[in-house]
Write a protein that holds these residues in place. Structure first.
Motif, mmCIF file in Angstrom:
data_model
loop_
_atom_site.group_PDB
_atom_site.id
_atom_site.type_symbol
_atom_site.label_atom_id
_atom_site.label_comp_id
_atom_site.label_asym_id
_atom_site.label_seq_id
_atom_site.Cartn_x
_atom_site.Cartn_y
_atom_site.Cartn_z
ATOM 1 N N ALA A 192 0.831 -1.211 0.000
ATOM 2 C CA ALA A 192 0.000 0.000 0.000
ATOM 3 C C ALA A 192 0.865 1.260 0.000
ATOM 4 C CB ALA A 192 -0.924 -0.008 1.216
ATOM 5 N N ILE A 193 1.906 1.279 0.830
ATOM 6 C CA ILE A 193 2.782 2.451 0.889
ATOM 7 C C ILE A 193 3.527 2.630 -0.428
ATOM 8 C CG2 ILE A 193 4.758 3.503 2.053
ATOM 9 C CD1 ILE A 193 3.907 1.944 4.575
ATOM 10 N N THR A 194 3.978 1.527 -1.013
ATOM 11 C CA THR A 194 4.672 1.595 -2.304
ATOM 12 C C THR A 194 3.755 2.181 -3.379
ATOM 13 O OG1 THR A 194 6.011 -0.351 -1.728
ATOM 14 C CG2 THR A 194 5.887 0.256 -4.056
ATOM 15 N N ALA A 195 2.507 1.742 -3.393
ATOM 16 C CA ALA A 195 1.548 2.251 -4.379
ATOM 17 C C ALA A 195 1.287 3.738 -4.180
ATOM 18 C CB ALA A 195 0.243 1.463 -4.281
ATOM 19 N N LEU A 196 1.136 4.151 -2.923
ATOM 20 C CA LEU A 196 0.897 5.573 -2.637
ATOM 21 C C LEU A 196 2.099 6.421 -3.023
ATOM 22 C CD1 LEU A 196 -0.879 5.342 0.852
ATOM 23 C CD2 LEU A 196 -1.895 6.126 -1.302
ATOM 24 N N ALA A 197 3.300 5.926 -2.716
ATOM 25 C CA ALA A 197 4.506 6.664 -3.065
ATOM 26 C C ALA A 197 4.651 6.786 -4.588
ATOM 27 C CB ALA A 197 5.737 5.983 -2.473
ATOM 28 N N ALA A 198 4.385 5.693 -5.291
ATOM 29 C CA ALA A 198 4.484 5.717 -6.752
ATOM 30 C C ALA A 198 3.469 6.689 -7.354
ATOM 31 C CB ALA A 198 4.268 4.308 -7.308
ATOM 32 N N ALA A 199 2.255 6.677 -6.831
ATOM 33 C CA ALA A 199 1.225 7.586 -7.334
ATOM 34 C C ALA A 199 1.602 9.046 -7.066
ATOM 35 C CB ALA A 199 -0.117 7.260 -6.676
ATOM 36 N N SER A 200 2.194 9.297 -5.896
ATOM 37 C CA SER A 200 2.597 10.665 -5.549
ATOM 38 C C SER A 200 3.735 11.146 -6.435
ATOM 39 C CB SER A 200 3.004 10.734 -4.077
ATOM 40 O OG SER A 200 1.925 10.394 -3.239
ATOM 41 N N TRP A 201 4.720 10.277 -6.684
ATOM 42 C CA TRP A 201 5.816 10.660 -7.583
ATOM 43 C C TRP A 201 5.308 10.892 -9.000
ATOM 44 C CZ3 TRP A 201 9.853 12.804 -5.921
ATOM 45 C CH2 TRP A 201 10.515 12.376 -4.765
ATOM 46 N N HIS A 202 4.348 10.059 -9.422
ATOM 47 C CA HIS A 202 3.766 10.235 -10.763
ATOM 48 C C HIS A 202 3.075 11.592 -10.868
ATOM 49 C CE1 HIS A 202 0.676 9.737 -13.933
ATOM 50 N NE2 HIS A 202 1.635 9.060 -14.546
ATOM 51 N N SER A 203 2.352 11.965 -9.815
ATOM 52 C CA SER A 203 1.683 13.267 -9.820
ATOM 53 C C SER A 203 2.690 14.405 -9.807
ATOM 54 C CB SER A 203 0.762 13.385 -8.601
ATOM 55 O OG SER A 203 -0.268 12.416 -8.637
ATOM 56 N N ALA A 204 3.813 14.192 -9.091
ATOM 57 C CA ALA A 204 4.816 15.251 -8.977
ATOM 58 C C ALA A 204 5.476 15.556 -10.310
ATOM 59 C CB ALA A 204 5.873 14.852 -7.945
#
Length: 255
Positions: A192-204
């Motif tokens: 879950a944390i990996t998915a959230l981090a990946a989504a946040s970096w993608h948005s960034a």
């Protein structure tokens, strides 16, 4: 550099603030009331920072909101480690406690701490309500969720409990932890944390977002990445405490 500088700033602030809190916590008990008093003053300043940055969508507003949220978080960390904001139960968990009884006793040991988190989170939400800069709230929410995940994992059982971070007056907390190679929740939280981090970096890094949004998402993404690292520290045979050896030195003369 709207990604690199926020990431570096987050990394350095995470490392340095953790070490400072550990150092202050290791000083003689007579100094703790002054430490907590100073932290409470800084809490007021931090809440003013949250309010001041709420309508500021410049890059400086992102830095102010993020730093203010971390200062709010630091207050509850200091209050917990100093023993002022823990819970009504201040003794070790009985060796025979199992199941829901153990859960209930563990909650009592940290109840005031959890209530303080709710109050602080609500304060940040109210101060930034309806404003364009929600980074302070995002930051506090990430810290809260990641800390909740860490608490659940050490309660269920992980390899590295890092009990050396607990001061002498909180050593009873260790009895509510469980040391084992892992638990069923750990892989779920890591995914879950990996998915959230990946989504946040993608948005960034998305080309369609503003400079402010790219900066804000970079702060959140880096914070999630560090949370993921801390979770892996729980199970990998790595001496992660070496990162903060300098913060633990204040305990040596008083051992």
């Amino acid at each position: 550099m709207q990604h690199g500088w926020p990431a570096l700033y987050t990394l350095l602030l995470w490392w340095f603030s953790t070490g400072v809190i550990l150092y202050l916590n290791g000083l003689p008990r007579a100094t703790h009331k002054w430490t907590f008093g100073a932290a409470t003053v800084l809490l007021g300043v931090a809440l003013l920072g949250v309010a001041a940055s709420a309508d500021d969508t410049r890059i400086s507003g992102a830095y102010l909101a993020f730093t203010s949220a971390l200062m709010v978080w630091a207050w509850q960390e200091i209050g917990f480690l100093l023993g002022y904001v823990t819970g009504p139960r201040r003794v070790a968990c009985p060796s025979g406690a199992r199941g829901w009884r153990r859960v209930g006793l563990a909650v009592l040991a940290i109840l005031y701490h959890e209530l303080a988190l709710i109050v602080l989170g609500a304060a940040i939400a109210l101060l930034s309500w309806g404003q364009p800069n929600q980074l302070a709230l995002w930051t506090f929410a990430v810290l809260w969720l990641m800390r909740l995940s860490a608490k659940l994992n050490v309660f269920l059982g992980v390899r590295n409990l890092n009990e050396q971070f607990l001061p002498e007056h909180l050593r009873y907390m260790h009895s509510y932890f469980r040391q084992r190679p892992g638990n069923a929740l750990f892989p779920v939280t890591v995914i879950a944390i990996t998915a959230l981090a990946a989504a946040s970096w993608h948005s960034a890094v998305a080309s369609s977002v503003s400079v402010f949004d790219a900066t804000a998402c970079s702060f959140v993404a880096m914070l999630l990445s560090l949370a993921l690292l801390e979770h892996w520290f729980m199970v990998l045979p790595l001496p992660s405490e070496k990162l903060w050896d300098w913060g633990l030195r204040s305990r040596a003369p008083h051992a």
